[in-house]
Design a protein around this motif. Structure first.
Motif, PDB file in Angstrom:
ATOM      1  N   GLU A 416      14.714   7.370 -27.780  1.00 37.44           N
ATOM      2  CA  GLU A 416      13.664   8.259 -27.276  1.00 37.44           C
ATOM      3  C   GLU A 416      14.202   9.668 -27.033  1.00 37.44           C
ATOM      4  N   GLN A 417      15.441   9.747 -26.473  1.00 44.09           N
ATOM      5  CA  GLN A 417      16.057  11.064 -26.248  1.00 44.09           C
ATOM      6  C   GLN A 417      16.251  11.803 -27.576  1.00 44.09           C
ATOM      7  N   THR A 418      16.745  11.042 -28.614  1.00 43.34           N
ATOM      8  CA  THR A 418      16.935  11.692 -29.922  1.00 43.34           C
ATOM      9  C   THR A 418      15.604  12.157 -30.501  1.00 43.34           C
ATOM     10  N   VAL A 419      14.568  11.306 -30.307  1.00 41.44           N
ATOM     11  CA  VAL A 419      13.220  11.675 -30.796  1.00 41.44           C
ATOM     12  C   VAL A 419      12.738  12.945 -30.111  1.00 41.44           C
ATOM     13  N   GLN A 420      12.951  13.028 -28.778  1.00 48.17           N
ATOM     14  CA  GLN A 420      12.549  14.237 -28.039  1.00 48.17           C
ATOM     15  C   GLN A 420      13.296  15.467 -28.542  1.00 48.17           C
ATOM     16  N   LYS A 421      14.636  15.277 -28.808  1.00 47.37           N
ATOM     17  CA  LYS A 421      15.407  16.409 -29.332  1.00 47.37           C
ATOM     18  C   LYS A 421      14.852  16.868 -30.683  1.00 47.37           C
ATOM     19  N   GLU A 422      14.544  15.866 -31.539  1.00 48.22           N
ATOM     20  CA  GLU A 422      13.995  16.200 -32.857  1.00 48.22           C
ATOM     21  C   GLU A 422      12.660  16.930 -32.722  1.00 48.22           C
ATOM     22  N   ARG A 423      11.846  16.463 -31.739  1.00 50.90           N
ATOM     23  CA  ARG A 423      10.551  17.128 -31.512  1.00 50.90           C
ATOM     24  C   ARG A 423      10.745  18.575 -31.059  1.00 50.90           C
ATOM     25  N   LEU A 424      11.750  18.786 -30.160  1.00 52.10           N
ATOM     26  CA  LEU A 424      12.037  20.154 -29.710  1.00 52.10           C
ATOM     27  C   LEU A 424      12.456  21.022 -30.885  1.00 52.10           C
ATOM     28  N   GLU A 425      13.362  20.465 -31.744  1.00 52.43           N
ATOM     29  CA  GLU A 425      13.793  21.224 -32.916  1.00 52.43           C
ATOM     30  C   GLU A 425      12.609  21.546 -33.836  1.00 52.43           C
ATOM     31  N   LEU A 426      11.717  20.545 -33.976  1.00 50.73           N
ATOM     32  CA  LEU A 426      10.522  20.744 -34.808  1.00 50.73           C
ATOM     33  C   LEU A 426       9.647  21.859 -34.265  1.00 50.73           C
ATOM     34  N   SER A 427       9.436  21.843 -32.923  1.00 47.14           N
ATOM     35  CA  SER A 427       8.603  22.892 -32.301  1.00 47.14           C
ATOM     36  C   SER A 427       9.241  24.268 -32.478  1.00 47.14           C
ATOM     37  N   ASN A 428      10.605  24.331 -32.337  1.00 46.07           N
ATOM     38  CA  ASN A 428      11.305  25.616 -32.535  1.00 46.07           C
ATOM     39  C   ASN A 428      11.135  26.117 -33.961  1.00 46.07           C
TER      40      ASN A 428
END
Length: 557
Positions: A416-428
């Motif tokens: 879940e943490q990795t997914v959140q990081k990926e989502r943050l990168e996606l939003s950036n």
């Protein structure tokens, strides 16, 4: 006199959907009650529909004790009105929170008491905040109510008639005033029209002479301004050519920038696609892990149920063992009693030998039963030991499964943490993409502006070309006319051309049109003119050739 506190149309849950609910306070005629609250329900469409209740202070006290109200009689009317207002606000909703119910024992609402309930609905229960018993109006009550309604209508009618009469008088007065003003204004208008016509005739005569004089002056001044405009035109053409070159260079620069930005856009889109594919893979792994956790939880629950059943069996066996122990104790007591009887019977051996034999037989039977009970006890102990072993094994399995579930939960948390990081990168990445797109839009706007300017300049050039072609036609026509005039007077060609061609006394203009910066004379026939004759007329359009553009642009102002 009754003081009306509330009178509005409400929607009640009953056969009649829309009713009018009125709340009034009035002084009672009886000496016991000083003040009464009257609640009345009527229907605007049915004047005979009337339900009402009068609540005094004593009635309110009984109502308060029955329904658990927390307000006093003085504050009750306002609180009741607030509840009604809340119900009116909730009427338009599909699932209203507050409802007004009009309940009766029979399906028809005629001559039967009804109950007015203010109900609050929620998913668990319908809470009745207030319930008032309303009595159907008798003939006298209906007559009184109808008389009051007629009286109010008459009062409203009288007031409306007064208003109408006043407005009628005011409008008639205003009409007479406006008619008088209109008559006066029409007279003034006639006078002004007469004066205006006389002034116009005098002014036209006066200004026609002035206009002829001014025209002559304008023609003189025009010749002077023509020369100035020609010089200005040359300067403007030079500046215009410079601007066009500058804009062309800027357009090329913008095109290169646009290409770079499009390449960057494609790169960012490819990175977004890769991130999306990674995100989809992570989500699939997350779903799988969730399913594994759910299956483990189900196995855990089944093991819990099995453990519970075996605990029940163990408790049942323990109770059975306790019962058997109690039976053994009872039989031991019987044996003790029998031995006592034997001791007492030894004195009477002779008499009781037969009874002694019988007792011995009984003792043997008891011994066999005791043996069988002891065997059953041993078997029960063995079963208990087996069950305890199984319980230990089950507990060990449960511990292992709990450890596995904890590990899986940890893995899930990390995922879940990795997914959140990926989502943050996606939003950036999306934000950066938006910024790039905004920059591209701005550059596109600048490009559009430059293209518009280029189109305007092209249109200007086209208009100039059209003017040149028209001037060339005019010049050719003038030239042909001058040639005809010259052939008519062949004896004195120079003098004849100067005298007879009065319209073309200023000579012919050479117009050079070149496509590749080379000037080729279109046509040249120059007649003999006197030395005093100017070559360029003051009122004709002067043509200047621009070697850079290859076009001769006229300047007509």
């Amino acid at each position: 006199m009754a003081e009306q506190l509330f009178c509005k149309g409400v929607s009640a849950v009953m056969r009649r959907a829309d009713v009018r609910l009125t709340v009034e306070t009035c002084m009672s005629s009886s000496p016991i009650h000083k003040k009464e609250l009257t609640v009345r329900i009527t229907d605007d469409a049915d004047p005979l529909f009337l339900y009402s209740v009068a609540i005094g202070e004593e009635d309110f006290q009984s109502l308060k004790s029955q329904q658990g109200l927390l307000v006093d009689f003085s504050a009750f009317p306002q609180k009741f009105i607030d509840l009604l207002e809340q119900c009116i606000l909730e009427q338009g909703k599909q699932v209203p929170r507050f409802l007004i119910q009009l309940v009766t024992s029979s399906p028809a609402l005629d001559c039967m008491p009804a109950y007015l309930n203010v109900v609050e609905t929620n998913p668990f229960k319908h809470l009745t905040h207030l319930s008032l018993k309303l009595l159907a109006g008798s003939d006298s009550d209906i007559k009184k109510y109808l008389a009051i309604c007629i009286k109010n209508l008459k009062m409203e009618n009288i007031m409306l008639e007064d208003k109408l009469h006043r407005s009628d008088e005011g409008l008639s007065k205003r009409l007479t005033v406006t008619q008088q003003a209109l008559a006066e204004k029409s007279k003034e208008l006639d006078k002004l029209q007469n004066e205006w016509t006389s002034q116009i005739t005098s002014l036209t005569n006066k200004y026609s002479q002035e206009i002829t004089a001014e025209k002559e002056k304008v023609l003189r001044v025009q010749a002077q301004y023509q020369l100035q405009h020609e010089q200005q035109k040359k300067e403007m053409e030079a500046t215009f050519n410079r601007k066009v070159r500058h804009l062309e260079t800027r357009v090329s620069e913008f095109e290169t920038i646009n290409k770079d930005l499009t390449e960057k856009k494609y790169k960012s889109e490819s990175s977004v696609r890769e991130l999306k594919s990674k995100f989809a893979g992570l989500e699939e792994e997350y779903q799988r892990a969730k399913q594994e956790v759910l299956s483990l939880q189900r196995e855990n629950s089944t093991l819990d149920t099995e453990c519970h059943e075996k605990e029940k069996l163990l408790n049942h066996l323990r109770t059975r063992i306790a019962v058997l122990k109690q039976e053994v104790k009872d039989k031991e007591q019987v044996v003790i009693r029998s031995t006592d009887v034997c001791e007492s019977a030894q004195e009477h051996k002779k008499k009781l030998e037969e009874s002694l034999e019988m007792k011995q037989l009984q003792i043997r039977k008891f011994e066999t039963t005791v043996k069988s009970i002891s065997e059953e006890l041993l078997k029960g102990n063995e079963i208990i030991k087996k069950l305890q072993g199984e319980m230990k094994k089950l507990m060990e399995k449960m511990k292992l499964k709990n450890a596995v579930t904890l590990q899986q939960e940890k893995i899930l948390g990390e995922k879940e943490q990795t997914v959140q990081k990926e989502r943050l990168e996606l939003s950036n990445v999306k934000q950066a993409l938006q910024q790039k797109e905004e920059e591209v839009l701005k550059l596109q706007e600048q490009l559009d502006i430059t293209v518009q300017k280029l189109e305007e300049s092209k249109q200007l050039l086209k208009t100039n070309e059209n003017v040149i072609s028209w001037l060339n036609k005019q010049l050719n026509e003038n030239k042909i006319a001058s040639m005809h005039g010259a052939s008519g007077h062949s004896d004195t060609p120079c003098a004849g051309s100067a005298t007879n061609s009065a319209a073309l006394q200023y000579g012919l203009v050479r117009i050079n049109l070149s496509a590749n910066s080379t000037s080729t004379p279109l046509h040249e026939t120059r007649p003999c003119l006197p030395a005093s004759t100017p070559l360029v007329p003051p009122n004709s359009g002067h043509v200047s050739t621009n070697p850079g553009s290859g076009l001769s642009l006229p300047s007509i102002y």
